[in-house]
Design a protein around this motif. Structure first.
Motif, PDB file in Angstrom:
ATOM      1  N   ASP A 118       0.849  -1.192   0.000  1.00  0.00           N
ATOM      2  CA  ASP A 118       0.000   0.000   0.000  1.00  0.00           C
ATOM      3  C   ASP A 118       0.881   1.237   0.000  1.00  0.00           C
ATOM      4  OD1 ASP A 118      -2.224   1.594  -0.003  1.00  0.00           O
ATOM      5  OD2 ASP A 118      -3.015   0.919   1.925  1.00  0.00           O
ATOM      6  N   ILE A 119       0.361   2.322  -0.536  1.00  0.00           N
ATOM      7  CA  ILE A 119       1.007   3.639  -0.513  1.00  0.00           C
ATOM      8  C   ILE A 119      -0.066   4.654  -0.148  1.00  0.00           C
ATOM      9  CG2 ILE A 119       2.198   5.431  -1.839  1.00  0.00           C
ATOM     10  CD1 ILE A 119       3.351   3.235  -3.618  1.00  0.00           C
ATOM     11  N   ARG A 120       0.211   5.482   0.849  1.00  0.00           N
ATOM     12  CA  ARG A 120      -0.762   6.463   1.308  1.00  0.00           C
ATOM     13  C   ARG A 120      -0.111   7.824   1.492  1.00  0.00           C
ATOM     14  NH1 ARG A 120      -6.118   4.556   0.934  1.00  0.00           N
ATOM     15  NH2 ARG A 120      -5.799   2.302   0.736  1.00  0.00           N
ATOM     16  N   PHE A 121      -0.907   8.883   1.331  1.00  0.00           N
ATOM     17  CA  PHE A 121      -0.466  10.252   1.536  1.00  0.00           C
ATOM     18  C   PHE A 121      -1.282  10.868   2.671  1.00  0.00           C
ATOM     19  CE2 PHE A 121       0.429   9.070  -2.783  1.00  0.00           C
ATOM     20  CZ  PHE A 121       1.666   9.620  -3.062  1.00  0.00           C
ATOM     21  N   LEU A 122      -0.608  11.660   3.495  1.00  0.00           N
ATOM     22  CA  LEU A 122      -1.246  12.251   4.677  1.00  0.00           C
ATOM     23  C   LEU A 122      -0.885  13.722   4.776  1.00  0.00           C
ATOM     24  CD1 LEU A 122      -2.689  11.962   7.510  1.00  0.00           C
ATOM     25  CD2 LEU A 122      -0.397  11.452   8.430  1.00  0.00           C
ATOM     26  N   MET A 123      -1.881  14.592   4.889  1.00  0.00           N
ATOM     27  CA  MET A 123      -1.602  16.016   5.060  1.00  0.00           C
ATOM     28  C   MET A 123      -1.408  16.330   6.536  1.00  0.00           C
ATOM     29  SD  MET A 123      -3.488  19.414   3.556  1.00  0.00           S
ATOM     30  CE  MET A 123      -2.718  19.110   1.963  1.00  0.00           C
ATOM     31  N   THR A 124      -0.367  17.111   6.837  1.00  0.00           N
ATOM     32  CA  THR A 124      -0.064  17.516   8.206  1.00  0.00           C
ATOM     33  C   THR A 124      -0.161  19.040   8.339  1.00  0.00           C
ATOM     34  OG1 THR A 124       2.298  17.665   7.693  1.00  0.00           O
ATOM     35  CG2 THR A 124       1.486  15.536   8.495  1.00  0.00           C
ATOM     36  N   ARG A 125      -0.165  19.502   9.599  1.00  0.00           N
ATOM     37  CA  ARG A 125      -0.224  20.941   9.925  1.00  0.00           C
ATOM     38  C   ARG A 125      -1.408  21.633   9.241  1.00  0.00           C
ATOM     39  NH1 ARG A 125       4.582  21.220   7.621  1.00  0.00           N
ATOM     40  NH2 ARG A 125       4.103  23.267   6.757  1.00  0.00           N
ATOM     41  N   TYR A 126      -2.514  20.938   9.167  1.00  0.00           N
ATOM     42  CA  TYR A 126      -3.687  21.420   8.443  1.00  0.00           C
ATOM     43  C   TYR A 126      -4.554  22.294   9.345  1.00  0.00           C
ATOM     44  CZ  TYR A 126      -8.099  21.255   5.821  1.00  0.00           C
ATOM     45  OH  TYR A 126      -9.244  21.578   5.143  1.00  0.00           O
ATOM     46  N   GLU A 127      -4.988  23.438   8.833  1.00  0.00           N
ATOM     47  CA  GLU A 127      -5.899  24.339   9.536  1.00  0.00           C
ATOM     48  C   GLU A 127      -7.217  24.384   8.763  1.00  0.00           C
ATOM     49  OE1 GLU A 127      -4.139  28.131  10.711  1.00  0.00           O
ATOM     50  OE2 GLU A 127      -2.163  27.293  10.298  1.00  0.00           O
ATOM     51  N   PRO A 128      -8.274  23.808   9.306  1.00  0.00           N
ATOM     52  CA  PRO A 128      -9.540  23.708   8.569  1.00  0.00           C
ATOM     53  C   PRO A 128     -10.101  25.048   8.112  1.00  0.00           C
ATOM     54  CG  PRO A 128      -9.583  22.337  10.548  1.00  0.00           C
ATOM     55  CD  PRO A 128      -8.345  23.177  10.635  1.00  0.00           C
ATOM     56  N   SER A 129      -9.813  26.128   8.841  1.00  0.00           N
ATOM     57  CA  SER A 129     -10.361  27.438   8.487  1.00  0.00           C
ATOM     58  C   SER A 129      -9.509  28.188   7.461  1.00  0.00           C
ATOM     59  CB  SER A 129     -10.507  28.294   9.745  1.00  0.00           C
ATOM     60  OG  SER A 129      -9.237  28.484  10.370  1.00  0.00           O
ATOM     61  N   ASN A 130      -8.363  27.625   7.108  1.00  0.00           N
ATOM     62  CA  ASN A 130      -7.458  28.278   6.168  1.00  0.00           C
ATOM     63  C   ASN A 130      -7.840  27.895   4.741  1.00  0.00           C
ATOM     64  OD1 ASN A 130      -5.091  28.744   4.457  1.00  0.00           O
ATOM     65  ND2 ASN A 130      -3.971  29.140   6.353  1.00  0.00           N
ATOM     66  N   GLU A 131      -8.221  28.881   3.923  1.00  0.00           N
ATOM     67  CA  GLU A 131      -8.693  28.599   2.564  1.00  0.00           C
ATOM     68  C   GLU A 131      -7.584  27.993   1.697  1.00  0.00           C
ATOM     69  OE1 GLU A 131     -10.483  32.037   0.852  1.00  0.00           O
ATOM     70  OE2 GLU A 131     -12.157  32.088   2.291  1.00  0.00           O
ATOM     71  N   LEU A 132      -6.343  28.443   1.901  1.00  0.00           N
ATOM     72  CA  LEU A 132      -5.239  27.880   1.130  1.00  0.00           C
ATOM     73  C   LEU A 132      -5.061  26.403   1.470  1.00  0.00           C
ATOM     74  CD1 LEU A 132      -2.770  28.013  -0.729  1.00  0.00           C
ATOM     75  CD2 LEU A 132      -1.434  28.831   1.231  1.00  0.00           C
ATOM     76  N   HIS A 133      -5.156  26.071   2.754  1.00  0.00           N
ATOM     77  CA  HIS A 133      -5.025  24.680   3.171  1.00  0.00           C
ATOM     78  C   HIS A 133      -6.151  23.828   2.589  1.00  0.00           C
ATOM     79  CE1 HIS A 133      -2.364  25.584   6.956  1.00  0.00           C
ATOM     80  NE2 HIS A 133      -1.936  26.189   5.859  1.00  0.00           N
ATOM     81  N   GLN A 134      -7.360  24.380   2.564  1.00  0.00           N
ATOM     82  CA  GLN A 134      -8.493  23.666   1.974  1.00  0.00           C
ATOM     83  C   GLN A 134      -8.238  23.392   0.496  1.00  0.00           C
ATOM     84  OE1 GLN A 134     -12.089  25.919   2.693  1.00  0.00           O
ATOM     85  NE2 GLN A 134     -11.627  26.215   4.866  1.00  0.00           N
ATOM     86  N   ALA A 135      -7.731  24.408  -0.200  1.00  0.00           N
ATOM     87  CA  ALA A 135      -7.463  24.256  -1.632  1.00  0.00           C
ATOM     88  C   ALA A 135      -6.379  23.210  -1.888  1.00  0.00           C
ATOM     89  CB  ALA A 135      -7.061  25.604  -2.235  1.00  0.00           C
ATOM     90  N   MET A 136      -5.321  23.223  -1.055  1.00  0.00           N
ATOM     91  CA  MET A 136      -4.232  22.261  -1.241  1.00  0.00           C
ATOM     92  C   MET A 136      -4.697  20.842  -0.921  1.00  0.00           C
ATOM     93  SD  MET A 136      -1.809  23.848  -2.589  1.00  0.00           S
ATOM     94  CE  MET A 136      -0.772  22.391  -2.624  1.00  0.00           C
ATOM     95  N   LEU A 137      -5.541  20.698   0.107  1.00  0.00           N
ATOM     96  CA  LEU A 137      -6.067  19.369   0.424  1.00  0.00           C
ATOM     97  C   LEU A 137      -6.906  18.839  -0.738  1.00  0.00           C
ATOM     98  CD1 LEU A 137      -6.450  17.044   2.400  1.00  0.00           C
ATOM     99  CD2 LEU A 137      -8.343  18.309   3.440  1.00  0.00           C
ATOM    100  N   ASN A 138      -7.717  19.708  -1.348  1.00  0.00           N
ATOM    101  CA  ASN A 138      -8.505  19.292  -2.508  1.00  0.00           C
ATOM    102  C   ASN A 138      -7.609  18.913  -3.677  1.00  0.00           C
ATOM    103  OD1 ASN A 138     -11.011  19.619  -1.278  1.00  0.00           O
ATOM    104  ND2 ASN A 138     -11.146  21.788  -1.840  1.00  0.00           N
ATOM    105  N   ALA A 139      -6.494  19.663  -3.851  1.00  0.00           N
ATOM    106  CA  ALA A 139      -5.563  19.347  -4.933  1.00  0.00           C
ATOM    107  C   ALA A 139      -4.927  17.973  -4.707  1.00  0.00           C
ATOM    108  CB  ALA A 139      -4.488  20.434  -5.023  1.00  0.00           C
TER     109      ALA A 139
END
Length: 434
Positions: free
Chosen positions: A341-362
């Motif tokens: 298996d290979i998995r990716f995990l986002m760290t240091r994520y701030e749910p209210s940060n629009e840039l973080h939301q956009a990067m998570l969607n990307a």
């Protein structure tokens, strides 16, 4: 002008401050100890049962561990060993509290790896190890990073390079060279096969005679052991290049895999690798030995760019190994290298940060279901755990508001539960002979 003498002086000054920080972080004896866990934590967060059910089990069997009661409170506090004894002996609705483990399988190996420094590799590895231990698993962590953040967080501060991954690789070079020099059959012509020679400077280190247990150290967690790292192990990249020159047939990337193969299949349940932020001799050993790649990344564009470069260069490196070492001796890992298996995990994520939301969607658009559903959120308690070389599981919730502590723990609990689900699925894919 500054010379090596100035650098040594600066290091000496820094070591004094480092000692002070450790005294504030660890116990007065400069030894990290694990706190006790409250009956509330044991019941609701660890065993995930009702507190009244837990109290009823304790009352019904006076031979069970009862923990300790602090002078200023009524709540009982349990050590990790007591928690594990309870896990083994208590049944809830006729069901065991022991964690699931596929029968007849060896320990599962997961590598936490990426190029980018600061992506949270050591933090993720630390929390996954601690969460797995609280879940009842026996864990071995292998620190491949000369920065030794994971080793320091586990309480190991006085480590010699001989007992790091570098020592394992030097030991493997000697043992593999001796194996190659003693073939089961001579050449058909009857002429003597060429002998591969190693200089006395390598053999005189005495690493070839060390046992696997000599590299494995205990931690403050009774069910977590570690192969530690240290700053002096940084020269492994230079030493390994020299070792390959001494014996070009040495499959350098398989050294750690062979080391782990020598451990009993049931010695551990989970083996976690904390990798350095580079593709080199150490990281290739980690990747080759791993059953799963867990790739953490922060929420910035440059971190996304670094992750893209990492998987591209790793693909090229693994392809080179597949074509360059066709006669790799079969072990519990073989060529061509394949991951369960290979998995990716986002760290240091701030749910209210629009840039973080956009990067998570990307990330989700690119990696699809390979992307972990639950990112690691950045909270004050998470930041504090990093500053004090501790996981959120080691921090007593009474040191902050319970809500702050619960939120930080929840983000790692969710990440671990998802990680465990992937591990169990991938674990079943391992060949029985492995």
């Amino acid at each position: 002008m500054y010379t090596h003498e100035d650098l040594a002086r600066l290091q000496s000054q820094s070591l004094k401050m480092q000692g002070w920080i450790r005294r504030q972080t660890f116990s007065p004896a400069n030894e990290k100890t694990l706190r006790r866990f409250s009956s509330w934590e044991v019941a609701e967060l660890i065993f995930q049962i009702n507190q009244s059910t837990f109290r009823g089990k304790l009352a019904a069997d006076p031979n069970l561990p009862l923990g300790e009661v602090e002078e200023d409170g009524r709540q009982r506090w349990f050590s990790l060993d007591e928690i594990n004894e309870l896990r083994r002996r208590v049944r809830i609705n006729k069901k065991s509290l022991m964690p699931p483990r596929p029968a007849g399988k060896r320990a599962f190996r997961a590598a936490v790896a990426n190029f980018k420094g600061g992506a949270g590799k050591s933090t993720v590895a630390l929390h996954l190890a601690h969460a797995a231990a609280l879940d009842g698993y026996r864990v071995l962590v292998v620190d491949f990073d000369p920065q030794a953040t994971l080793s320091h967080s586990m309480g190991l501060t006085d480590v010699g390079e001989d007992h790091t991954v570098w020592g394992i690789m030097a030991r493997d070079l000697e043992r593999e060279t001796d194996r190659m020099n003693t073939p089961t059959a001579g050449a058909e012509s009857g002429t003597a096969l060429p002998q591969r020679k190693l200089p006395a400077s390598i053999r005189d280190m005495g690493l070839g005679s060390l046992r696997p247990a000599d590299f494995i150290k205990p931690t403050a967690w009774s069910t977590i052991d570690i192969v530690p790292s240290c700053a002096n192990a940084a020269f492994v990249e230079f030493a390994s290049a020299q070792y390959r020159h001494l014996n070009p047939e040495w499959t350098f990337f398989g050294a750690v895999s062979r080391f782990l193969d020598s451990l009993a299949d049931d010695a551990y349940d989970l083996i976690l690798f904390d990798c350095p932020p580079a593709i080199g001799y150490q990281s290739m050993n980690a990747v080759f030995a791993a059953d799963m790649l867990y790739i953490p990344s922060g929420p910035g564009y440059w971190e996304y760019d670094s992750t893209t470069s990492f998987i591209g260069q790793l693909a090229e490196a693994l392809e080179d190994l597949s074509h360059g070492f066709e006669n790799f001796p079969t072990g519990k890992i073989s060529l061509p290298k394949a991951f369960a298996d290979i998995r990716f995990l986002m760290t240091r994520y701030e749910p209210s940060n629009e840039l973080h939301q956009a990067m998570l969607n990307a990330f989700r658009q690119v990696f699809g279901d390979r992307m972990a559903e639950h990112p690691i959120e950045l909270t004050r308690a998470v930041e504090q755990s990093g500053r004090f070389l501790s996981s959120i599981y080691e921090i007593d919730y009474r040191e902050m508001t319970r809500g702050t502590w619960r939120r930080a723990r929840a983000t790692f609990d969710q990440a671990y539960e998802e990680f465990r689900a992937h591990v169990l699925q991938a674990w079943d894919k391992l060949e029985d002979k492995a």
